[in-house]
Design a protein around this motif. Structure first.
Motif, PDB file in Angstrom:
ATOM      1  N   UNK A   1     -22.686  44.657 -11.632  1.00 59.56           N
ATOM      2  CA  UNK A   1     -21.680  45.507 -12.267  1.00 59.56           C
ATOM      3  C   UNK A   1     -20.403  45.442 -11.434  1.00 59.56           C
ATOM      4  N   UNK A   2     -19.376  46.125 -11.884  1.00 58.91           N
ATOM      5  CA  UNK A   2     -18.121  46.145 -11.124  1.00 58.91           C
ATOM      6  C   UNK A   2     -18.288  46.869  -9.790  1.00 58.91           C
ATOM      7  N   UNK A   3     -19.306  47.722  -9.679  1.00 65.33           N
ATOM      8  CA  UNK A   3     -19.566  48.425  -8.413  1.00 65.33           C
ATOM      9  C   UNK A   3     -20.400  47.577  -7.449  1.00 65.33           C
ATOM     10  N   UNK A   4     -20.873  46.421  -7.870  1.00 65.01           N
ATOM     11  CA  UNK A   4     -21.671  45.563  -7.001  1.00 65.01           C
ATOM     12  C   UNK A   4     -23.043  45.294  -7.587  1.00 65.01           C
ATOM     13  N   UNK A   5     -24.008  45.101  -6.708  1.00 67.02           N
ATOM     14  CA  UNK A   5     -25.370  44.769  -7.105  1.00 67.02           C
ATOM     15  C   UNK A   5     -26.311  45.945  -6.847  1.00 67.02           C
ATOM     16  N   UNK A   6     -27.221  46.163  -7.775  1.00 63.27           N
ATOM     17  CA  UNK A   6     -28.323  47.099  -7.547  1.00 63.27           C
ATOM     18  C   UNK A   6     -29.603  46.399  -7.962  1.00 63.27           C
ATOM     19  N   UNK A   7     -30.677  46.738  -7.317  1.00 64.44           N
ATOM     20  CA  UNK A   7     -31.957  46.106  -7.616  1.00 64.44           C
ATOM     21  C   UNK A   7     -32.459  46.500  -9.000  1.00 64.44           C
ATOM     22  N   UNK A   8     -33.032  45.542  -9.698  1.00 65.36           N
ATOM     23  CA  UNK A   8     -33.758  45.853 -10.935  1.00 65.36           C
ATOM     24  C   UNK A   8     -35.134  46.377 -10.519  1.00 65.36           C
ATOM     25  N   UNK A   9     -35.897  46.850 -11.463  1.00 62.25           N
ATOM     26  CA  UNK A   9     -37.267  47.297 -11.154  1.00 62.25           C
ATOM     27  C   UNK A   9     -38.086  46.126 -10.613  1.00 62.25           C
ATOM     28  N   UNK A  10     -37.859  44.939 -11.164  1.00 61.13           N
ATOM     29  CA  UNK A  10     -38.546  43.739 -10.681  1.00 61.13           C
ATOM     30  C   UNK A  10     -38.155  43.453  -9.233  1.00 61.13           C
ATOM     31  N   UNK A  11     -36.864  43.555  -8.946  1.00 64.06           N
ATOM     32  CA  UNK A  11     -36.393  43.348  -7.583  1.00 64.06           C
ATOM     33  C   UNK A  11     -36.995  44.351  -6.617  1.00 64.06           C
ATOM     34  N   UNK A  12     -37.036  45.629  -7.048  1.00 63.66           N
ATOM     35  CA  UNK A  12     -37.630  46.668  -6.191  1.00 63.66           C
ATOM     36  C   UNK A  12     -39.079  46.360  -5.874  1.00 63.66           C
ATOM     37  N   UNK A  13     -39.792  45.810  -6.851  1.00 65.31           N
ATOM     38  CA  UNK A  13     -41.210  45.510  -6.654  1.00 65.31           C
ATOM     39  C   UNK A  13     -41.427  44.403  -5.617  1.00 65.31           C
ATOM     40  N   UNK A  14     -40.415  43.562  -5.398  1.00 65.31           N
ATOM     41  CA  UNK A  14     -40.555  42.440  -4.461  1.00 65.31           C
ATOM     42  C   UNK A  14     -40.059  42.737  -3.048  1.00 65.31           C
ATOM     43  N   UNK A  15     -39.363  43.842  -2.862  1.00 64.44           N
ATOM     44  CA  UNK A  15     -38.771  44.138  -1.550  1.00 64.44           C
ATOM     45  C   UNK A  15     -39.830  44.263  -0.466  1.00 64.44           C
ATOM     46  N   UNK A  16     -40.914  44.978  -0.732  1.00 62.60           N
ATOM     47  CA  UNK A  16     -41.938  45.186   0.304  1.00 62.60           C
ATOM     48  C   UNK A  16     -42.533  43.858   0.769  1.00 62.60           C
ATOM     49  N   UNK A  17     -42.812  42.946  -0.163  1.00 60.98           N
ATOM     50  CA  UNK A  17     -43.347  41.637   0.222  1.00 60.98           C
ATOM     51  C   UNK A  17     -42.332  40.856   1.040  1.00 60.98           C
ATOM     52  N   UNK A  18     -41.060  40.941   0.656  1.00 62.98           N
ATOM     53  CA  UNK A  18     -40.012  40.250   1.414  1.00 62.98           C
ATOM     54  C   UNK A  18     -39.900  40.830   2.826  1.00 62.98           C
ATOM     55  N   UNK A  19     -40.047  42.154   2.962  1.00 68.14           N
ATOM     56  CA  UNK A  19     -39.999  42.785   4.292  1.00 68.14           C
ATOM     57  C   UNK A  19     -41.158  42.306   5.154  1.00 68.14           C
ATOM     58  N   UNK A  20     -42.339  42.165   4.560  1.00 65.45           N
ATOM     59  CA  UNK A  20     -43.497  41.663   5.312  1.00 65.45           C
ATOM     60  C   UNK A  20     -43.261  40.229   5.762  1.00 65.45           C
ATOM     61  N   UNK A  21     -42.669  39.417   4.873  1.00 66.30           N
ATOM     62  CA  UNK A  21     -42.365  38.036   5.250  1.00 66.30           C
ATOM     63  C   UNK A  21     -41.368  38.000   6.401  1.00 66.30           C
ATOM     64  N   UNK A  22     -40.379  38.877   6.371  1.00 67.55           N
ATOM     65  CA  UNK A  22     -39.384  38.939   7.450  1.00 67.55           C
ATOM     66  C   UNK A  22     -40.053  39.334   8.762  1.00 67.55           C
ATOM     67  N   UNK A  23     -40.988  40.277   8.687  1.00 69.81           N
ATOM     68  CA  UNK A  23     -41.708  40.683   9.898  1.00 69.81           C
ATOM     69  C   UNK A  23     -42.513  39.518  10.466  1.00 69.81           C
ATOM     70  N   UNK A  24     -43.190  38.767   9.581  1.00 71.00           N
ATOM     71  CA  UNK A  24     -43.969  37.607  10.041  1.00 71.00           C
ATOM     72  C   UNK A  24     -43.055  36.523  10.603  1.00 71.00           C
ATOM     73  N   UNK A  25     -41.904  36.316   9.983  1.00 74.23           N
ATOM     74  CA  UNK A  25     -40.944  35.334  10.486  1.00 74.23           C
ATOM     75  C   UNK A  25     -40.457  35.731  11.880  1.00 74.23           C
ATOM     76  N   UNK A  26     -40.139  37.021  12.061  1.00 77.00           N
ATOM     77  CA  UNK A  26     -39.707  37.507  13.379  1.00 77.00           C
ATOM     78  C   UNK A  26     -40.822  37.346  14.411  1.00 77.00           C
ATOM     79  N   UNK A  27     -42.052  37.623  13.989  1.00 74.19           N
ATOM     80  CA  UNK A  27     -43.198  37.485  14.890  1.00 74.19           C
ATOM     81  C   UNK A  27     -43.375  36.031  15.307  1.00 74.19           C
TER      82      UNK A  27
END
Length: 194
Positions: free
Chosen positions: A54-80
């Motif tokens: 939108x003109x205000x920027x980006x917001x997560x869709x419900x689908x996007x929200x559902x994937x955030x936790x998995x992406x956070x876990x991947x980031x943690x494993x990458x950092x590890x």
């Protein structure tokens, strides 16, 4: 679909966490067009719409929200993985961020860092003085010196030497408030850490 490049997921996660492409690009150290291409490629690869634009920027869709936790876990494993790989290196060099409270920063750290730098001059040390608990898993710090035992999983914790602590008060203060007779009495008093 299990061959999604990590940089696409990392770009998605940073944008979700920061709430804007420009902020996410700054955090990742990439250009905004690169970040936009990564997100578009991820959406094309998964055939999912992850953000509402939108003109205000980006917001997560419900689908996007559902994937955030998995992406956070991947980031943690990458950092590890990154931390473990650095730990296997035979040469000590690079940047180390140490999170420490004010008392440790003033009284303990200066001598320890001087001795460490004399032995390992290729290591750059950044000191973050804070009384809050820094998350090592989220890379807020590489080392944290605290006066309490950590609760974060998968951390290596070592107990350092005991430090003598004392409580002192001016006689005028004691005349007004009385001398504490128990730890509970002590908590009720005004305290200044030094």
């Amino acid at each position: 679909m299990n061959d999604i490049p990590w940089n696409f997921i990392r770009s998605f996660l940073a944008t979700a966490q920061e709430g804007s492409l420009s902020a996410a690009a700054r955090v990742l150290g990439v250009s905004q067009p690169t970040l936009t291409r990564d997100i578009q490629a991820l959406e094309a690869h998964t055939k999912l719409n992850l953000f509402k634009r939108s003109t205000q920027g980006l917001t997560l869709t419900e689908t996007g929200k559902a994937l955030v936790e998995s992406a956070e876990k991947m980031a943690d494993f990458s950092d590890s993985f990154h931390r473990q790989a650095l730990g296997l290196s035979s040469e000590l060099k690079g940047d180390v961020r140490i999170s420490v409270n004010e008392i440790m920063a003033i009284y303990v750290l200066p001598a320890a860092i001087a001795a460490f730098k004399a032995k390992y001059p290729a290591v750059n040390i950044e000191i973050v003085v804070t009384n809050k608990s820094s998350s090592l898993n989220k890379r807020e710090a590489d080392i944290a010196l605290r006066m309490f035992e950590p609760t974060q999983a998968e951390l290596i914790a070592r107990r350092l030497q005991d430090m003598p602590l004392g409580f002192f008060a001016h006689r005028d203060y004691l005349e007004i408030h009385g001398e504490p007779q128990s730890f509970e009495d002590l908590i009720e008093n005004f305290m200044i850490g030094a």
